[in-house]
Design a protein around this motif. Sequence first.
Motif: not given
Length: 528
Positions: A410-426
């Motif tokens: 959250n603190r190092h996010y820049a506009a346009g960054d993509r976030i991908v999780t590997s697992d449903m629980l994550w």
Amino acid sequence: MEARRETPFGDAQEPFAAPNAGVRRLLRWAREHWLLPILLLAAAVRFYDLTAAAVWGDEGSSLLLAAYPLDGIWRHAAFDVHPPLYFMLLHGWIALFGDGIFAIRSFSAVPGIATVALGMWLVDRLATRRAAVMAGVLLALLPTAVRYSQEVRMYALLGLLLVAATLALVCWIKRPQRRRYLAAYALLLTAALYTHYFAVLAALSHWLYLGLIRLQPGHRLRHIQRRDWWLANLAVAALYLPWLPNLLGLLQHLEALKAGGDVGWEDPVTLSSLPSMIWTWLIQDDGEHLPLPVFCSVPLAVLALGWVAVARDRSVGHGSALLALYTGVPLLLVFAVSFISPMFIERYLTAYALGLPMLAAVAVDRLYAGARVLAVAALVSFAGVEMIGVNANATVDPNDQFSVMVDHVNRHYAAGDRIVTSDMLWYLSYVYYNRTDAQVRLFTPPAADGRPTRPNSYGFGTLVSTDVYLDRLADLPEGSRRVWLIGSLDDPAEFGPLPDGWQRVSEVHAGGAYARLYVRPSADKPGG
């Protein structure tokens, strides 16, 4: 403290039953039973470090489901492995108190504390004042109850409803002419069935108990034959009818649930799983690393206390048998069924673990008359074992939590960054802590044989829209060169080979997960 004489099937004072009992009677009962200090103890262990552990996947699913309107909760819960009542109540709780972690977990802590008071009242009806006080202390410290009073799940609420239903049943058995007890029983049991499917095991234990006291030698209690009892159970069935088609639909789609990992993920049971469950309830550890004599000692001691409570019960109603059936029947039945389909899971049975401290308190009380040293030793030992589990629950490192890692993103996010999780629980946990404007994606690569791995329409999959799924990292939309990959430290290669040219520029890990920031070679290149 002087113990009140035990009378046939609970001629104990009834603090809340009579409409004209008044506040004075309630206060006198509370003072005589040390209710306030015991509830303060229960509150202390449940609210201590309530927010230290990060919200995990199951809790995240509760929050996602509770965010829907009530009709949406009903509809989506039909595809989940749990009924809708808890999520509907959580929806209202959040509307009143917000969705901060303290607020949402308090919705479990408060029922957990209330259950201690109801458990004391139940034991007071079945035995003596002294037994009720001891039961209160042991219930306040029961580690499995403490743990699930600190999670955003339905297990603390289920315990409250089932103990309350059992109490209502006991009050009705003593005074069957007072039908309001039976009406309360029907409503409480129905609410429990709308909270968790395993509530049916409590109903089974109640039927078995009424059958037992009907067949006992000597004075037989014929409550199981009473018309009112059958009508109350018909009322429960009628109230549950609106949900029955959804339950039958779930049973028909068990294979889909297994394929999605929502059932059948538990390891197969062995003979040691039964004593391990007792250890888990009491110390939050399965105990299987212990030497065999030690491993067997505590479950055998618990069995011995249960035998003492039942064998020395001279009351007409044999209330100790009710407590034994309440805990023993679900424990043994789920254990046996788990050899076919594993479901021997601590949290599913936590509501029934509540019978252990009540049985132990009754046993100690009955030992006290003829073997005071043994009784005190048993009480201190049981409480001491519980304290080990309470300490284990409280051992949480707030700096090594999944939320710490998400906060870094959250603190190092820049506009346009993509976030991908590997697992449903994550994914379910991440979306609660996400403070960015990014759509969090869930990586669902096809299996080696080409089969899709996206969740099906049952279980957690119903809470996630299809645009969340990402089958290939190369399919990420263009517009940003930065991608955050969120995965498990136990499986660092779960994202597979990365697209050519991706460069890792930073990494942080906490709570068993990592967040790795990658830079793509160019946002202009196809697939880049």
